[in-house]
Design a protein around this motif. Structure first.
Motif, PDB file in Angstrom:
ATOM      1  N   GLU A   1       0.430   3.076  16.773  1.00 53.34           N
ATOM      2  CA  GLU A   1      -0.854   2.093  17.005  1.00 53.34           C
ATOM      3  C   GLU A   1      -1.969   2.722  16.019  1.00 53.34           C
ATOM      4  O   GLU A   1      -1.819   3.584  15.797  1.00 53.34           O
ATOM      5  CB  GLU A   1      -1.412   1.940  18.462  1.00 53.34           C
TER       6      GLU A   1
ATOM      7  N   VAL B   1      -6.795   3.365   0.131  1.00 52.75           N
ATOM      8  CA  VAL B   1      -5.965   2.467   0.667  1.00 52.75           C
ATOM      9  C   VAL B   1      -6.488   1.106   0.521  1.00 52.75           C
ATOM     10  O   VAL B   1      -5.939   0.131   1.108  1.00 52.75           O
ATOM     11  CB  VAL B   1      -6.085   2.647   2.350  1.00 52.75           C
TER      12      VAL B   1
ATOM     13  N   LEU C   1     -10.420  -6.834  11.361  1.00 50.95           N
ATOM     14  CA  LEU C   1      -9.312  -6.537  10.566  1.00 50.95           C
ATOM     15  C   LEU C   1      -7.807  -7.065  11.195  1.00 50.95           C
ATOM     16  O   LEU C   1      -7.845  -6.939  12.281  1.00 50.95           O
ATOM     17  CB  LEU C   1      -9.259  -5.081  10.303  1.00 50.95           C
ATOM     18  N   SER C   2      -6.988  -7.162  10.037  1.00 52.11           N
ATOM     19  CA  SER C   2      -5.668  -7.701  10.470  1.00 52.11           C
ATOM     20  C   SER C   2      -4.913  -6.365  10.849  1.00 52.11           C
ATOM     21  O   SER C   2      -5.349  -5.406  10.534  1.00 52.11           O
ATOM     22  CB  SER C   2      -5.000  -8.325   9.335  1.00 52.11           C
TER      23      SER C   2
ATOM     24  N   GLY D   1      -2.317  -5.028   9.402  1.00 47.60           N
ATOM     25  CA  GLY D   1      -1.972  -4.260   8.311  1.00 47.60           C
ATOM     26  C   GLY D   1      -3.103  -3.395   7.932  1.00 47.60           C
ATOM     27  O   GLY D   1      -3.242  -2.211   7.723  1.00 47.60           O
ATOM     28  N   MET D   2      -4.283  -4.027   7.946  1.00 49.53           N
ATOM     29  CA  MET D   2      -5.422  -3.403   7.441  1.00 49.53           C
ATOM     30  C   MET D   2      -6.103  -2.225   8.391  1.00 49.53           C
ATOM     31  O   MET D   2      -6.353  -1.024   7.928  1.00 49.53           O
ATOM     32  CB  MET D   2      -6.606  -4.570   7.423  1.00 49.53           C
TER      33      MET D   2
ATOM     34  N   ARG E   1      -4.070   0.510   7.619  1.00 47.48           N
ATOM     35  CA  ARG E   1      -4.438   1.451   6.516  1.00 47.48           C
ATOM     36  C   ARG E   1      -5.777   2.092   6.853  1.00 47.48           C
ATOM     37  O   ARG E   1      -5.969   3.325   6.187  1.00 47.48           O
ATOM     38  CB  ARG E   1      -5.125   0.133   5.500  1.00 47.48           C
TER      39      ARG E   1
ATOM     40  N   THR F   1       4.031  -7.464   5.155  1.00 44.34           N
ATOM     41  CA  THR F   1       2.945  -6.040   5.273  1.00 44.34           C
ATOM     42  C   THR F   1       3.704  -4.988   5.415  1.00 44.34           C
ATOM     43  O   THR F   1       3.335  -3.993   4.460  1.00 44.34           O
ATOM     44  CB  THR F   1       2.320  -6.320   6.718  1.00 44.34           C
TER      45      THR F   1
ATOM     46  N   LYS G   1       4.762  -3.832   1.851  1.00 45.43           N
ATOM     47  CA  LYS G   1       3.634  -3.454   1.113  1.00 45.43           C
ATOM     48  C   LYS G   1       3.148  -2.163   1.234  1.00 45.43           C
ATOM     49  O   LYS G   1       2.870  -1.217   0.593  1.00 45.43           O
ATOM     50  CB  LYS G   1       2.455  -4.661   1.154  1.00 45.43           C
TER      51      LYS G   1
ATOM     52  N   PRO H   1      -3.804  -0.999  -4.174  1.00 43.20           N
ATOM     53  CA  PRO H   1      -2.949  -1.949  -3.102  1.00 43.20           C
ATOM     54  C   PRO H   1      -3.688  -3.201  -3.092  1.00 43.20           C
ATOM     55  O   PRO H   1      -4.838  -3.274  -2.884  1.00 43.20           O
ATOM     56  CB  PRO H   1      -3.439  -1.142  -1.913  1.00 43.20           C
TER      57      PRO H   1
ATOM     58  N   ILE I   1      -4.249  -6.148  -0.867  1.00 41.54           N
ATOM     59  CA  ILE I   1      -4.118  -6.315   0.691  1.00 41.54           C
ATOM     60  C   ILE I   1      -4.997  -7.520   1.029  1.00 41.54           C
ATOM     61  O   ILE I   1      -4.958  -7.855   2.023  1.00 41.54           O
ATOM     62  CB  ILE I   1      -4.556  -5.093   1.236  1.00 41.54           C
TER      63      ILE I   1
ATOM     64  N   GLU J   1      -3.840 -10.551   3.076  1.00 36.87           N
ATOM     65  CA  GLU J   1      -3.692 -10.417   4.566  1.00 36.87           C
ATOM     66  C   GLU J   1      -4.458 -11.263   5.542  1.00 36.87           C
ATOM     67  O   GLU J   1      -5.769 -11.220   5.263  1.00 36.87           O
ATOM     68  CB  GLU J   1      -3.924  -8.935   5.237  1.00 36.87           C
ATOM     69  N   PRO J   2      -4.214 -11.956   6.258  1.00 34.29           N
ATOM     70  CA  PRO J   2      -4.948 -12.641   7.228  1.00 34.29           C
ATOM     71  C   PRO J   2      -5.849 -11.875   8.096  1.00 34.29           C
ATOM     72  O   PRO J   2      -5.309 -10.803   8.650  1.00 34.29           O
ATOM     73  CB  PRO J   2      -3.897 -13.695   7.885  1.00 34.29           C
ATOM     74  N   GLN J   3      -7.016 -12.280   8.021  1.00 33.82           N
ATOM     75  CA  GLN J   3      -7.896 -11.503   9.075  1.00 33.82           C
ATOM     76  C   GLN J   3      -8.066 -12.629  10.046  1.00 33.82           C
ATOM     77  O   GLN J   3      -8.101 -13.719  10.044  1.00 33.82           O
ATOM     78  CB  GLN J   3      -9.181 -11.324   8.199  1.00 33.82           C
ATOM     79  N   PRO J   4      -8.507 -12.050  11.400  1.00 37.62           N
ATOM     80  CA  PRO J   4      -8.700 -12.714  12.393  1.00 37.62           C
ATOM     81  C   PRO J   4      -9.935 -13.835  12.199  1.00 37.62           C
ATOM     82  O   PRO J   4     -10.867 -13.569  11.564  1.00 37.62           O
ATOM     83  CB  PRO J   4      -9.111 -11.900  13.532  1.00 37.62           C
TER      84      PRO J   4
ATOM     85  N   ASN K   1      -3.813   8.128  23.011  1.00 38.82           N
ATOM     86  CA  ASN K   1      -3.477   8.331  21.678  1.00 38.82           C
ATOM     87  C   ASN K   1      -4.737   8.823  20.962  1.00 38.82           C
ATOM     88  O   ASN K   1      -4.865   9.951  20.065  1.00 38.82           O
ATOM     89  CB  ASN K   1      -3.026   6.978  20.661  1.00 38.82           C
TER      90      ASN K   1
END
Lengths: 279, 289
Positions: free
Chosen positions: A105, A143, A156-157, A159-160, A163, A190, A193, B13, B15, B18-21, B176
């Motif tokens: 996570e 990143v 953020l999504s 993938g972000m 990162r 993603t 990438k 990179p 990026i 990428e879709p954001q919420p 975590n």
């Protein structure tokens, strides 16, 4: 990176002399038995050399995450030893390896901005926000998220977020980066990438990476060494080299070399799983 | 970062695709106005209905006073009522304040040591589950003054939601993240300040909202039980007094003051919670589907 930053040996040189160096980490006969009696890991012996990109590949329950956690010092092994021949040691003789860990996570603090999340490892060492500023921004730049320093994780999504998690791992300039299925929860586009970006960073900075995955394709694409593990009890069944040159780009995924290694790794993985085919 | 830019074989990179919420836009002005207009109109309607009923059926004012009489009583008796309100407010907020400090302090203490938790938690539960009305007479005997007895009663009631919620929040820290802190060699103080306390904040604020309302209720209930009288007594005493004297308009006026105070406390704690959480917590988030 400024000139004064100690950058580890570049990846281009690792294959030539990594074998001659002392290993970065040496696991000797490491076993882990949980309190409920499960043997998570049995008698694992492995040298991790400077600059290697190792994938631990195996089905779930094979103890690959356990190995990673033991290397990280999160939980002691039931028997066996972990040595850090090249790292500094504190007064009591305990090794002080420069480790970073990326969890499956993103494990970000939702109440803190991206900047503060990446600052965390430095903050815990007592480095003020101002002192840390350049290093944090540099890690975010690596990143590609410098523009998002003031965003909160929820903006953020997936993938972000991952990162950011990687930037946080890199901000301490670790010698060894431990990654526990970091991209498993991401969609394939993603993931590809991030695979590429991770490889580029590794080629540039040449840390040692131990990467846990259950994907044959991911392990062959990324690593120069694949350690295949089997479950019940968790153990190493195969240790193979992926002798394909870096830099590897997207077209590597369609080469016959890649294909051959995938077939080999897949066969090794299936052999490992056949041993437990009564399950 | 110059070096990185110069290295051409390391592409930056890509990026940003990428879709954001997506977050719902804030309410439009129209919606915002409606949010106030609808409850206000509803209130006016109910008061008008009440006034019409009293008028049409000629209800005697010692049974149900008209809204106008209640308003007049509120105005005429403001001296007495405001003094009483002040006493009740003082007890409520002092109790709430001590409950916050004590509740959070004890929760932190219990989260640091399993032994302390085992030793103290059962007593916190016992204090909570025993009806406050039943303990009040005893507290009245032991406390040096009626006011301090009321304070103790209100504190006992307000304390538990803070303690229990904060404890829950401190315990529900992401494992975590705890591992991460351990990995980076965080001291237990750093783990508490940078991780556990921020994580417990939403839980604490939920506890605060409950405790705010309960502190007021307990301040009133304890005064009923204590049966305090004369100068320096709070709204509860004024309620009882109005009932004995069949001064029903004043009883209504006191009641309105009490519920108004309750609503204000709730609104203040909700606002505080919103301000502290709006940037990051799911509860303060509006998502568009």
């Amino acid at each position: 990176m400024s000139q004064s930053n100690p950058v580890p040996a570049s990846a281009g040189t690792f294959s030539a002399d990594s074998g001659s160096r002392r290993p970065l980490v040496r696991l000797s006969g490491v076993s882990k038995v949980f309190s409920n009696g499960t043997t998570a890991l049995q008698n694992m012996t492995m040298d991790i050399r400077q600059g290697e990109f190792i994938s631990l590949l195996g089905p779930s329950g094979c103890g690959k995450s356990t190995v990673l956690r033991i290397i990280a010092g999160l939980g002691d092994p039931s028997s066996g030893t972990i040595e850090w021949p090249t790292s500094g040691h504190d007064a009591s003789g305990k090794a002080l390896p420069e480790i970073s860990f990326v969890f499956q996570e993103p494990t970000l603090m939702p109440w803190a901005t991206v900047f503060k999340n990446v600052w965390l490892p430095l903050r815990l060492k007592g480095i003020s926000k101002q002192e840390a500023h350049d290093r944090v921004m540099e890690a975010l730049e690596m990143v590609g998220l410098a523009k998002f320093a003031d965003a909160y994780p929820r903006e953020l999504s997936g993938g972000m977020k991952m990162r950011v998690s990687i930037a946080r791992a890199l901000v301490t300039r670790p010698k060894i980066l431990l990654m526990d299925e970091p991209f498993a929860a991401l969609d394939e586009i993603t993931r590809f990438k991030l695979n590429n970006d991770l490889l580029h960073l590794w080629e540039k900075f040449g840390w040692t990476v131990v990467f846990v995955t259950h994907s044959v394709f991911e392990s062959v694409y990324l690593s120069n060494r694949i350690v295949v593990m089997a479950a019940r009890p968790g153990r190493v069944v195969n240790d193979m080299l992926v002798d394909a040159p870096y830099p590897r780009e997207e077209d590597f995924r369609t080469t016959s070399v890649y294909n051959d290694y995938c077939r080999d790794a897949s066969a090794a993985l299936h052999a490992a799983m056949d041993a437990n085919d009564h399950l | 970062m110059k070096a990185l830019e110069e290295q051409e074989q390391v592409p930056a990179p890509a990026i940003l695709d990428e879709p954001q919420p997506v977050f719902a836009p804030r309410d439009t002005n129209f919606e915002r106005i409606l949010k106030f207009v609808i409850p206000a109109a509803m209130l006016l309607l109910l008061v008008a209905l009440w006034g019409w009923y009293v008028e049409a059926y000629k209800v005697p004012h010692y049974i149900l006073p008209s809204p106008k009489r209640v308003a007049m009583s509120l105005y005429d008796d403001w001296g007495t009522l405001s003094a009483a309100l002040l006493v009740t407010l003082k007890i409520t907020f002092t109790a709430l304040g001590i409950a916050l400090v004590g509740g959070v302090g004890l929760a932190v203490l219990m989260s640091q040591s399993r032994w302390i938790e085992l030793a103290l938690y059962p007593y916190a539960v016992i204090l909570q589950v025993t009806p406050i009305v039943a303990i009040a007479p005893l507290i009245l005997i032991y406390a040096p003054s009626t006011q301090s007895a009321l304070l103790i009663c209100a504190w006992i009631v307000a304390f538990f939601p803070v303690l229990s919620n904060t404890t829950q929040g401190l315990k529900s820290t992401d494992h975590n993240l705890l591992n991460l802190f351990e990995l980076y060699g965080a001291s237990s103080w750093q783990t508490l300040v940078y991780l556990k306390l921020p994580n417990a904040l939403p839980y604490f604020l939920a506890g605060l909202r409950i405790a705010g309302g309960l502190a007021l209720i307990a301040a009133v209930v304890a005064e009923f039980a204590a049966g305090s009288a004369g100068a320096g007594s709070g709204l509860a005493y004024r309620l009882l007094e109005s009932q004995f004297r069949l001064n029903i308009p004043r009883l209504f006026a006191a009641l309105i003051l009490l519920s108004f105070t309750g609503v204000l406390i709730f609104a203040a704690t909700s606002l505080l919670s919103h301000l502290l959480l709006r940037k990051w917590h799911e509860s303060a988030l509006k998502r568009e589907n």
